[in-house]
Structures are given as C-alpha cells and as structure tokens.
Design an enzyme around this catalytic site. Structure first.
Site, PDB file in Angstrom:
ATOM      1  N   LYS A 112      -0.887  10.844  -7.846  1.00  0.00           N
ATOM      2  CA  LYS A 112       0.003  11.440  -6.835  1.00  0.00           C
ATOM      3  C   LYS A 112       0.111  12.951  -6.962  1.00  0.00           C
ATOM      4  O   LYS A 112       0.686  13.609  -6.094  1.00  0.00           O
ATOM      5  CB  LYS A 112       1.414  10.820  -6.941  1.00  0.00           C
ATOM      6  CG  LYS A 112       1.491   9.424  -6.358  1.00  0.00           C
ATOM      7  CD  LYS A 112       2.936   8.958  -6.254  1.00  0.00           C
ATOM      8  CE  LYS A 112       3.017   7.582  -5.619  1.00  0.00           C
ATOM      9  NZ  LYS A 112       4.372   7.031  -5.657  1.00  0.00           N
ATOM     10  N   LYS A 195      -7.906  -0.052  -2.655  1.00  0.00           N
ATOM     11  CA  LYS A 195      -6.918  -1.062  -2.276  1.00  0.00           C
ATOM     12  C   LYS A 195      -6.211  -0.714  -0.976  1.00  0.00           C
ATOM     13  O   LYS A 195      -6.083   0.459  -0.619  1.00  0.00           O
ATOM     14  CB  LYS A 195      -5.920  -1.278  -3.406  1.00  0.00           C
ATOM     15  CG  LYS A 195      -4.812  -0.275  -3.475  1.00  0.00           C
ATOM     16  CD  LYS A 195      -3.793  -0.709  -4.512  1.00  0.00           C
ATOM     17  CE  LYS A 195      -2.575   0.170  -4.410  1.00  0.00           C
ATOM     18  NZ  LYS A 195      -1.438  -0.394  -3.727  1.00  0.00           N
ATOM     19  N   LYS A 198       0.071   1.365   1.208  1.00  0.00           N
ATOM     20  CA  LYS A 198       1.197   1.792   2.024  1.00  0.00           C
ATOM     21  C   LYS A 198       1.112   3.232   2.463  1.00  0.00           C
ATOM     22  O   LYS A 198       1.634   3.614   3.481  1.00  0.00           O
ATOM     23  CB  LYS A 198       2.418   1.745   1.118  1.00  0.00           C
ATOM     24  CG  LYS A 198       3.343   0.667   1.352  1.00  0.00           C
ATOM     25  CD  LYS A 198       4.342   0.859   0.263  1.00  0.00           C
ATOM     26  CE  LYS A 198       5.530   0.016   0.422  1.00  0.00           C
ATOM     27  NZ  LYS A 198       6.487   0.381  -0.599  1.00  0.00           N
TER      28      LYS A 198
END
Ligand code: ADP
Ligand code: TRP
Length: 329
Positions: A112, A195, A198
């Site tokens: 992140k 993957k 979100k």
C-alpha cells in the site's frame, strides 16, 4: 466451551464475490459450531482517505451484506468496530509492545505504500495490524477466518499475544488463522494472475455483490481466458481455472460433474452458464441487501444490540489487561 471465531471486513471499496466466497459465506457455515463475532471494521477503513458520506453508507452496506449472506444476529454478534471503544484502547496498548521492524515487514503495508514517499506514509496505515490484533485479542478469539492475504496479520497477532503473555502473565488466547482450501483466492476476471480486489480500479476485475444481471453477463463474457477449448480443471490455465472454481463454489457440484456437464462444449457455453448461475445465486442476497439498505433502522437496532454484547466481552478483557499493566483502575 465453544471456540470463539472473529473476523471483519472494511467498509471501503466494492464488496465482491471473492469476499463472499472466500470469507463471508464461510462464516455463515460455522454459526452453530462456534461463538461468532463479526465486525464492520470502520476504524481500519479510515487508515486510507475516505469520503465521510460513503464511509457511512458502506458501513451500513457491509452490515447488510453480512445479514443477507446468512449471518444470523441470534447466533452471531454483528457490530461496528467504532461502537466498541475498547478496540481503540487495546490497540494503543498493543501498539506499545509492537516493534517498528515487525510492522515494516507486513506485505500489505509494503504494497500500500510503494508509491508513497517515506515522509508521507500515514502512521495509521503503519500501525493498522496492531488494531487488527486488538480486534482479535479483545474477544479471546481462537480462530480467525480470513483469505490468504490476511494470514501474515493474524500471525503478527499471535506474536503480540505471546509477547504480552510473557511480559505480564497469561492474559490472551493465541489465535490461529482459518483459511479455506478452495476459494481462498478468487482471481481477477481481467487478470487471473492477481487476486480479485476491492481496491481494483478497473470494474472488469470483479463482480460486485450488487452488480446487475446485464453487468454480470458482460463481465463474465469478457473474462480473460486462454485460447484453448476443452473445459477442464487445470491450474495452469489460470483464467479458465478461476471461472471453474467460481462455478464449483456457487453450484456445489464436484469437478468431475462440472467437466462432464461441459464435455464437447467450449468456453462460450461455460461463460454463459456461469453468468446465469451467479445471477441466480446472487438474486436472493441482493434482494435482502436492498431491503436492509431501505430499512436502516433495522440495521441500527441489530448493530446496537451487537455492540452491547461485544462491549461486555471486550470490557472484561480490557480490565484484566489494565490490571496486569499496572494502570490504576
Ligand atoms: P480486498 O483484499 O479485496 O481489499 P479485504 O482485504 O477487505 O478485501 O478482504 C475482506 C475479506 O475477504 C478477507 O478475509 C480477505 O482475505 C477476503 N478476500 C479478499 N479478496 C479475496 C479473494 N480474491 N478471494 C478470496 N477471498 C478474498
Ligand atoms: N485487515 C482485514 C482485511 O483487510 C480486516 C480486519 C480487521 C480483520 N480486523 C480484523 C480480519 C480482525 C479478521 C480479524 O481484510
């Protein structure tokens, strides 16, 4: 004594079928076997910038999704993290026994922050895992059902639990991650190497739990596959394997049954059937989500009751922690 299960999802981004198949639908299955605690982790969501209006709406939406996916407030404690102040209190205490080194090694933190200058990395993002450890340790959770990506955070919670116990005497249970074998990692439809996520910026990456039938058909038809034709479970053909895994989890059929069903037919037939299967399985869930979102007073009532029950358990742990630490009560 039943074992305690605890997990949570952040009210940010789009809740997709990966979250449903990998996490929420599994939680519903344990409801009779364990003492269940599921929270909407809003304090985690604010570690990245959030728009206040959508944070509020998403918090309700995640709660509605929990209920629509089969979590029963009579069997499970369902609540919002910030409604139970003990999470923040214990998180601070746990932060004081954590180390810069171990927090710097968290892969999610590294992912992140790759694009950020060191100077501007938010501190909340850095100590995010100590808040998650507090969520788990407050309820003396034995098992933490999560997808593969959260395993490292649960392992850190184990380390912090053991460290506290060693310094101050046995206080916390040492939790274990609970990770399902098939479906722990649903891949992105537009890129089966990564993957389904979100925080994906491309809508073609995921099927949201709230996607309309036409959108679902479009996304599945366009899903990336290889140039083969035979419909077979082959982990090397990643795009196809991902679609077949989704088919398997939603239909409940075995791999042999599915391969037999599509024998002599190509990827087109699989995609067409898969889209209809997803639409059929999501329809009742979507209906319930819409019902709760139109009746937020029902959600408020369920969440208030959940917070009351959670608070009672959390306060008992917090009191013991404060005593052990030498804080005057
Ligand atoms: P995301 O990783 O999409 O941002 P979260 O980190 O909020 O979502 O994940 C919520 C839960 O859903 C976690 O238990 C996580 O492990 C699980 N999960 C997330 N993505 C997937 C996926 N693609 N396949 C299976 N489970 C997933
Ligand atoms: N960090 C988790 C995620 O992004 C969410 C989370 C917060 C969680 N607290 C938790 C998961 C406690 C399990 C237990 O998915």
């Amino acid at each position: 004594m039943k074992k305690t299960v605890l997990s949570g999802i952040q009210p940010s981004g789009v809740i997709h079928i990966g979250n449903y198949l990998g996490a929420i639908s599994q939680w519903a299955l344990y409801q009779n076997k364990y003492r269940n605690i599921f929270c909407v982790v809003d304090l985690h969501a604010i570690t990245t910038p959030q728009d206040p209006k959508s944070l509020r709406e998403k918090t309700y939406e995640v709660a509605a999704i929990y209920l629509a996916a089969g979590l029963d407030p009579k069997k499970s404690i369902i609540f919002v993290q910030s409604h139970v102040p003990a999470h923040s209190e214990l998180a601070w205490i746990i932060t004081t026994i954590s180390k810069m080194g171990e927090l710097s090694r968290m892969t999610q933190f590294k992912d992140k922050t790759t694009k950020l200058r060191r100077e501007s990395i938010p501190t909340g993002l850095f100590i995010y895992p100590t808040l998650m450890a507090a969520d788990i340790l407050l309820y003396q959770a034995n098992l933490v059902p999560v997808g593969e990506d959260q395993k490292q955070h649960v392992e850190l919670a184990r380390d912090l639990s053991q460290r506290f116990n060693q310094r101050f005497g046995k206080t916390f249970i040492v939790p274990e991650p609970l990770i399902r074998k098939s479906g722990a990692r649903i891949m992105g439809l537009d890129n089966p190497e990564q993957k389904m996520s979100k925080s994906a910026t491309r809508e073609m990456n995921y099927i949201a739990l709230t996607d309309k039938p036409a959108t679902i058909r479009k996304k599945i038809i366009k899903a990336v596959t290889d140039s083969g034709t035979a419909v077979k479970f082959d982990p090397k053909r990643k795009g196809l394997h991902n679609l077949l895994t989704i088919y398997k989890l939603f239909s409940g059929q075995s791999e042999t049954q599915i391969e037999q069903h599509f024998r002599g037919q190509g990827y087109g037939a699989l995609k067409k059937d898969l889209a209809e299967l997803i639409i059929k399985k999501l329809a009742p869930i979507q209906k319930k989500i819409a019902y709760y979102m139109q009746n937020k007073h029902l959600l408020d009532r369920i969440l208030a009751n959940g917070a009351k029950r959670a608070d009672k358990i959390a306060q008992a742990t917090l009191k013991e922690v404060k005593q052990k630490l030498g804080l005057v009560l």
